[in-house]
Write a protein that holds these residues in place. Structure first.
Motif, mmCIF file in Angstrom:
data_model
loop_
_atom_site.group_PDB
_atom_site.id
_atom_site.type_symbol
_atom_site.label_atom_id
_atom_site.label_comp_id
_atom_site.label_asym_id
_atom_site.label_seq_id
_atom_site.Cartn_x
_atom_site.Cartn_y
_atom_site.Cartn_z
ATOM 1 N N MET B 1 32.761 0.609 35.036
ATOM 2 C CA MET B 1 32.838 -1.014 35.328
ATOM 3 C C MET B 1 32.631 -1.232 36.816
ATOM 4 S SD MET B 1 36.051 -3.585 34.574
ATOM 5 C CE MET B 1 36.549 -2.330 33.175
ATOM 6 N N ALA B 13 30.521 -17.910 30.715
ATOM 7 C CA ALA B 13 30.113 -16.522 30.732
ATOM 8 C C ALA B 13 29.361 -16.154 29.545
ATOM 9 C CB ALA B 13 31.487 -15.644 30.841
ATOM 10 N N ILE B 15 28.628 -13.187 26.916
ATOM 11 C CA ILE B 15 29.327 -12.030 26.479
ATOM 12 C C ILE B 15 28.493 -11.261 25.307
ATOM 13 C CG2 ILE B 15 31.501 -11.056 26.036
ATOM 14 C CD1 ILE B 15 32.772 -13.619 26.881
ATOM 15 N N ASP B 39 26.755 -15.270 34.839
ATOM 16 C CA ASP B 39 27.996 -14.335 34.313
ATOM 17 C C ASP B 39 27.697 -13.586 33.132
ATOM 18 O OD1 ASP B 39 30.371 -13.328 34.061
ATOM 19 O OD2 ASP B 39 31.463 -14.896 34.365
ATOM 20 N N ARG B 41 28.438 -10.596 30.646
ATOM 21 C CA ARG B 41 29.451 -9.484 30.545
ATOM 22 C C ARG B 41 28.945 -8.561 29.074
ATOM 23 N NH1 ARG B 41 35.050 -13.056 31.517
ATOM 24 N NH2 ARG B 41 34.112 -14.144 33.343
ATOM 25 N N ALA B 68 26.016 -7.669 36.183
ATOM 26 C CA ALA B 68 26.707 -7.640 34.627
ATOM 27 C C ALA B 68 27.982 -6.678 34.906
ATOM 28 C CB ALA B 68 25.657 -7.312 33.642
ATOM 29 N N ARG B 69 28.997 -7.391 34.177
ATOM 30 C CA ARG B 69 30.194 -6.502 33.959
ATOM 31 C C ARG B 69 30.423 -5.702 32.584
ATOM 32 N NH1 ARG B 69 34.506 -10.730 36.512
ATOM 33 N NH2 ARG B 69 32.698 -12.228 36.145
ATOM 34 N N TYR B 71 32.548 -3.775 29.775
ATOM 35 C CA TYR B 71 33.953 -3.894 29.287
ATOM 36 C C TYR B 71 33.924 -2.601 28.012
ATOM 37 C CZ TYR B 71 34.680 -7.979 31.998
ATOM 38 O OH TYR B 71 34.745 -8.908 33.129
ATOM 39 N N ALA B 77 37.217 -8.475 28.202
ATOM 40 C CA ALA B 77 36.305 -9.315 28.802
ATOM 41 C C ALA B 77 36.362 -10.903 28.695
ATOM 42 C CB ALA B 77 34.838 -8.893 27.743
#
Lengths: 264, 264
Positions: B1, B13, B15, B39, B41, B68-69, B71, B77
């Motif tokens: 991550m 965000a 997602i 943002d 995710r 990008a994150r 999870y 998230a």
């Protein structure tokens, strides 16, 4: 070219000019089907047609692809339309009305109620529409993109217009904002019958430009393309009716006649 | 991550839950960049990450992908968010508020002003979100799709939400898109200098009408006033610039010249 029946849908025609990738054509067809548009027109697609990649990307919207009409000439593709918008990602050095997808659809709906047919042009994936294409249209449509990342994928651009169409056509309040909703629109109808279709306008341009060539106005040759574009843009903004185009042609013929009658 | 800084943008965000195709992740990132969202995710992407196909499809929106994150848990998230919507193509058997992209963004904006952060969930390409995912959200977002062809491509669904965000956040959904307001007016100024003033227009009319009289076009005399009015109306609608009026006068002069040069 396929001979297609006139589509029953009142939705605007989606006209892809020189699309390069079958995937994008298919994705555009899918986006159209998502929002119940059916009239797809292709002007000189760069790849093969029909195209398996288009079918795959359409994810079941084959019925849009199968009815798609092929053209070799943008003018022909627009001939039956009364109002044509050009999508662009960036402002052009032209004097032409700029609409958002929302306001373009609002205007298309008002025109639909007046019996007019509309279309929206989309250019090639990398370059967009050429200025010569745009000069043949009534208005420019620009989505409210991030100026520092303005290049929208072709099918995504098609989607935005289709989404706005569905949103407004499906019964949300329409058209509050364009110049055509109030007096101007009614005025247009009152004053002179139906708006000229593209075929009539293009024939007028051919007539005018031939006379200007004969008169030596479109000189020097290297400036001719720009001059022609600017003149077309001016007259496109006039939004002439069929009767007015006849008047314009009468004016051109009348002013030019003496040149032809002049003794050699 | 990755450890990412808190994005400065007040945008929601995006997602993606268990996305399967890198192409779609990249296309979603491009759509986000088009409308200035950053943002992104990803919850358990099904393919490798990072993914070259995602980078290719992002067409330059690498900065979104790089930030990008990742999870492994949807709850994680969403942990920092105050309001989360789930996009679905079809109604679910749940008692939950249903919003359109437009109304969802309107609510997100109100919440933003109250200091809240929001996110929108998008499900897998084929299946969409599972009911377990949806049950963790505050509301459902459904685009106004054609019920008989409701399946929207993942990146297309992301685009609609991003587009509505930009439209409303930038204040561009507020109507009045006449040719007299901002966009079109700026276009006019950019492209061709100042609008013609009345004196220039009237001088053009004098010029045109004199030539048409000389050519015998404005006949019979009892119809002349109506013909002149109609012609003036047409050209007034053009809203020509000073430069364009000069062009029009050049056209009239050029077409008419031969008559004057004709031997008596």
């Amino acid at each position: 070219m396929q001979i297609a029946e006139e589509p029953a849908s009142p939705a605007p025609a989606i006209i892809l000019v020189e699309p390069q990738l079958g995937e994008n054509i298919g994705a555009a067809a899918r986006a159209m089907a998502n929002f119940a548009l059916e009239d797809l027109r292709l002007v000189n697609p760069r790849g093969p047609w029909p195209d398996e990649k288009a079918v795959a990307a359409a994810s079941g919207a084959d019925f849009v692809l199968e009815k798609a009409r092929l053209y070799t000439d943008l003018r022909e593709a627009c001939a039956d339309l009364n109002f044509v918008c050009a999508t662009t990602a960036r402002p052009r050095d032209m004097i032409k009305r700029v609409l958002t997808p929302e306001s373009a659809v609002a205007e298309i709906l008002v025109r639909k109620d007046a019996g007019q047919r509309s279309g929206i042009l989309f250019g090639r994936e990398r370059w967009g529409l050429e200025n010569d294409h745009i000069s043949l249209t009534d208005a420019i449509v620009m989505a409210p993109v991030n100026p520092s990342f303005a290049s929208i994928n072709l099918a995504q651009a098609v989607l935005l217009v289709c989404y706005e169409w569905r949103k407004q056509y499906a019964g949300q309040s329409i058209g509050r904002h364009t110049r055509f909703d109030g007096a101007a629109g009614e005025g247009l109808a009152r004053a002179g019958g139906r708006p000229a279709n593209r075929a009539e306008l293009y024939a007028f341009f051919d007539h005018l430009e031939a006379e200007l060539d004969a008169a030596g106005f479109l000189q020097p040759p290297e400036k001719r393309p720009t001059m022609v574009r600017n003149i077309r843009n001016m007259f496109m903004r006039m939004e002439a009716t069929e009767q007015e185009v006849r008047t314009l042609r009468g004016i051109i013929a009348s002013l030019s006649r003496s040149r032809k009658e002049r003794p050699k």
